[in-house]
Design a protein around this motif. Sequence first.
Motif, short mmCIF file in Angstrom:
data_model
loop_
_atom_site.label_atom_id
_atom_site.label_comp_id
_atom_site.label_asym_id
_atom_site.label_seq_id
_atom_site.Cartn_x
_atom_site.Cartn_y
_atom_site.Cartn_z
N ILE A 1 -27.56 -74.59 -0.20
CA ILE A 1 -28.76 -73.86 -0.59
C ILE A 1 -28.38 -72.64 -1.42
CG2 ILE A 1 -30.06 -74.64 1.43
CD1 ILE A 1 -29.68 -71.98 2.70
N THR A 2 -29.27 -72.27 -2.30
CA THR A 2 -29.05 -71.05 -3.10
C THR A 2 -29.87 -69.95 -2.44
OG1 THR A 2 -30.90 -71.61 -4.51
CG2 THR A 2 -28.72 -72.31 -5.25
N GLU A 3 -29.64 -68.71 -2.92
CA GLU A 3 -30.38 -67.64 -2.26
C GLU A 3 -31.88 -67.72 -2.54
OE1 GLU A 3 -28.60 -64.05 -3.51
OE2 GLU A 3 -29.69 -64.05 -5.38
N GLY A 4 -32.28 -68.55 -3.50
CA GLY A 4 -33.71 -68.79 -3.72
C GLY A 4 -34.40 -69.27 -2.45
N VAL A 5 -33.70 -70.08 -1.68
CA VAL A 5 -34.24 -70.56 -0.41
C VAL A 5 -34.44 -69.38 0.55
CG1 VAL A 5 -33.72 -71.91 1.66
CG2 VAL A 5 -33.27 -72.89 -0.60
N LEU A 6 -33.48 -68.47 0.55
CA LEU A 6 -33.51 -67.37 1.51
C LEU A 6 -34.52 -66.30 1.09
CD1 LEU A 6 -29.66 -67.15 1.92
CD2 LEU A 6 -31.29 -68.45 3.30
N MET A 7 -34.79 -66.23 -0.23
CA MET A 7 -35.73 -65.21 -0.71
C MET A 7 -37.15 -65.73 -0.74
SD MET A 7 -33.70 -63.18 -3.68
CE MET A 7 -34.27 -64.33 -4.90
N SER A 8 -37.36 -67.00 -0.40
CA SER A 8 -38.69 -67.58 -0.57
C SER A 8 -39.69 -67.08 0.47
CB SER A 8 -38.61 -69.11 -0.56
OG SER A 8 -38.14 -69.54 0.69
N ALA A 9 -39.36 -65.95 1.10
CA ALA A 9 -40.30 -65.25 1.98
C ALA A 9 -40.92 -66.15 3.02
CB ALA A 9 -41.39 -64.57 1.14
N GLN A 10 -40.08 -66.86 3.71
CA GLN A 10 -40.58 -67.71 4.77
C GLN A 10 -40.23 -67.08 6.10
OE1 GLN A 10 -38.93 -71.51 2.89
NE2 GLN A 10 -39.92 -72.07 4.80
N THR A 11 -41.17 -67.08 6.99
CA THR A 11 -40.91 -66.43 8.27
C THR A 11 -39.96 -67.27 9.11
OG1 THR A 11 -42.97 -67.43 8.95
CG2 THR A 11 -43.01 -65.07 8.46
N ASN A 12 -40.04 -68.59 8.96
CA ASN A 12 -39.25 -69.44 9.86
C ASN A 12 -37.94 -69.94 9.26
OD1 ASN A 12 -40.42 -71.04 8.00
ND2 ASN A 12 -41.13 -72.61 9.43
N ILE A 13 -37.51 -69.31 8.15
CA ILE A 13 -36.28 -69.79 7.52
C ILE A 13 -35.08 -69.61 8.45
CG2 ILE A 13 -35.77 -67.64 6.25
CD1 ILE A 13 -35.29 -71.12 4.82
N GLN A 14 -35.06 -68.49 9.15
CA GLN A 14 -33.96 -68.25 10.09
C GLN A 14 -33.93 -69.36 11.14
OE1 GLN A 14 -32.11 -64.82 10.50
NE2 GLN A 14 -30.73 -66.28 11.47
N HIS A 15 -35.11 -69.69 11.65
CA HIS A 15 -35.23 -70.73 12.65
C HIS A 15 -34.76 -72.08 12.10
CE1 HIS A 15 -36.92 -72.82 16.11
NE2 HIS A 15 -37.39 -73.69 15.27
N SER A 16 -35.21 -72.44 10.88
CA SER A 16 -34.81 -73.72 10.27
C SER A 16 -33.30 -73.80 10.10
CB SER A 16 -35.42 -73.89 8.88
OG SER A 16 -36.79 -73.75 8.92
N LEU A 17 -32.70 -72.72 9.59
CA LEU A 17 -31.27 -72.74 9.33
C LEU A 17 -30.49 -72.80 10.64
CD1 LEU A 17 -30.94 -70.29 6.31
CD2 LEU A 17 -31.11 -72.78 6.30
N ASN A 18 -30.95 -72.08 11.66
CA ASN A 18 -30.28 -72.15 12.96
C ASN A 18 -30.36 -73.57 13.54
OD1 ASN A 18 -29.63 -69.47 12.81
ND2 ASN A 18 -31.26 -68.77 14.19
N ALA A 19 -31.53 -74.20 13.39
CA ALA A 19 -31.70 -75.55 13.93
C ALA A 19 -30.79 -76.54 13.22
CB ALA A 19 -33.17 -75.98 13.80
N ILE A 20 -30.64 -76.38 11.91
CA ILE A 20 -29.75 -77.24 11.14
C ILE A 20 -28.30 -77.05 11.61
CG2 ILE A 20 -28.71 -77.51 8.84
CD1 ILE A 20 -31.59 -77.07 7.73
N ALA A 21 -27.91 -75.79 11.76
CA ALA A 21 -26.54 -75.49 12.21
C ALA A 21 -26.30 -76.01 13.62
CB ALA A 21 -26.28 -73.99 12.13
N ALA A 22 -27.34 -75.93 14.46
CA ALA A 22 -27.20 -76.39 15.85
C ALA A 22 -26.94 -77.90 15.92
CB ALA A 22 -28.45 -76.02 16.66
#
Length: 275
Positions: A151-172
């Motif tokens: 992913i590029t930082e565009g994904v991280l800047m896309s102002a999503q509240t649950n992005i942290q949750h999505s990325l953690n779930a993927i890593a898990a």
Amino acid sequence: QAKALGRNTYTCFTNEMNTAIKRRLAIEEQMHTALENNEFELFYQPKCDLKTNKIMGAEALLRWNNRVLGNVTPDEFIPLAEQTGLIIPIGKFVIERALSFLSQWQATAKQNYSMAINLSPSQFRDSELLNFIKRTLDKTKISATNVELEITEGVLMSAQTNIQHSLNAIAALGIKLSMDDFGTGYSSLSYLRQYPFEVLKIDRSFINGITDNQEDCSLVKATIAMSHSLGLTVVAEGVETLAQQHLLAELNCDLIQGYFFSKPLPAMQLLCFEG
Ligand code: C2E
Ligand code: MG
Ligand code: MG
Ligand code: MG
């Protein structure tokens, strides 16, 4: 004279705009039927481990050949696929195709290869993404640890509240998260701290100058050292010469990807590739 020139310039400008708008409309129109017409193909660019000099995996890169438009590059059609929402079905096609190829590639080469897949911002807004990935892993019998999502930082800047949750779930799940195009854009350092990245890809614009430009070399050297102290694996993108490869090995870079080692290849050619 000046007036005439001005008018010409103006005409030129609107003509250019017209052409751009027409092109955009044509791409959008053709893209709607591209999946069902089987116009997309994945190419795979191998990544080479600098310690062993062996292939350890590949990145899936989408190619589109259309009857009317010919070859359209991802830099042109991916942003439009994002805007129209077509990236959701196209992205699913990419995940499915890349993982089924990986299972064939692993079996043929008897190697524990990994596959990197690019994901765009709106794919993360799709609540189905994680389940789709899980189902595809099950179906292809691929281990999550052999999959990398870029992913590029565009994904991280896309102002999503649950992005942290999505990325953690993927890593898990055991899937590796990879920061693509590192060094372009803004403040990527805080992202490295906040999200569970395991891989960092240094953008090719930095690799380009490393053998001639002292500043680029220093930046790449510092990025590699910083990444290693954070426990990240470093990939250099866009390595085009032997001199760059040698320097990167000296700087302790882990993996290289680029035209020098191999261009992106069709599936069949990668299956026959002798690294
Ligand atoms: P990226 O993920 O940063 O991919 C690397 C790009 O650099 C690829 O361009 C690759 O062909 C090119 N490249 C690799 N080695 C070299 C080299 O040595 N020299 C030069 N000059 N270029 C090199 P490509 O395939 O045109 O893709 C462009 C971008 O489109 C990708 O950048 C990625 O952001 C996006 N993309 C491609 N496929 C997909 C996909 O399936 N899904 C999504 N969401 N985006 C994709
Ligand atoms: Mg990438
Ligand atoms: Mg990149
Ligand atoms: Mg890119």
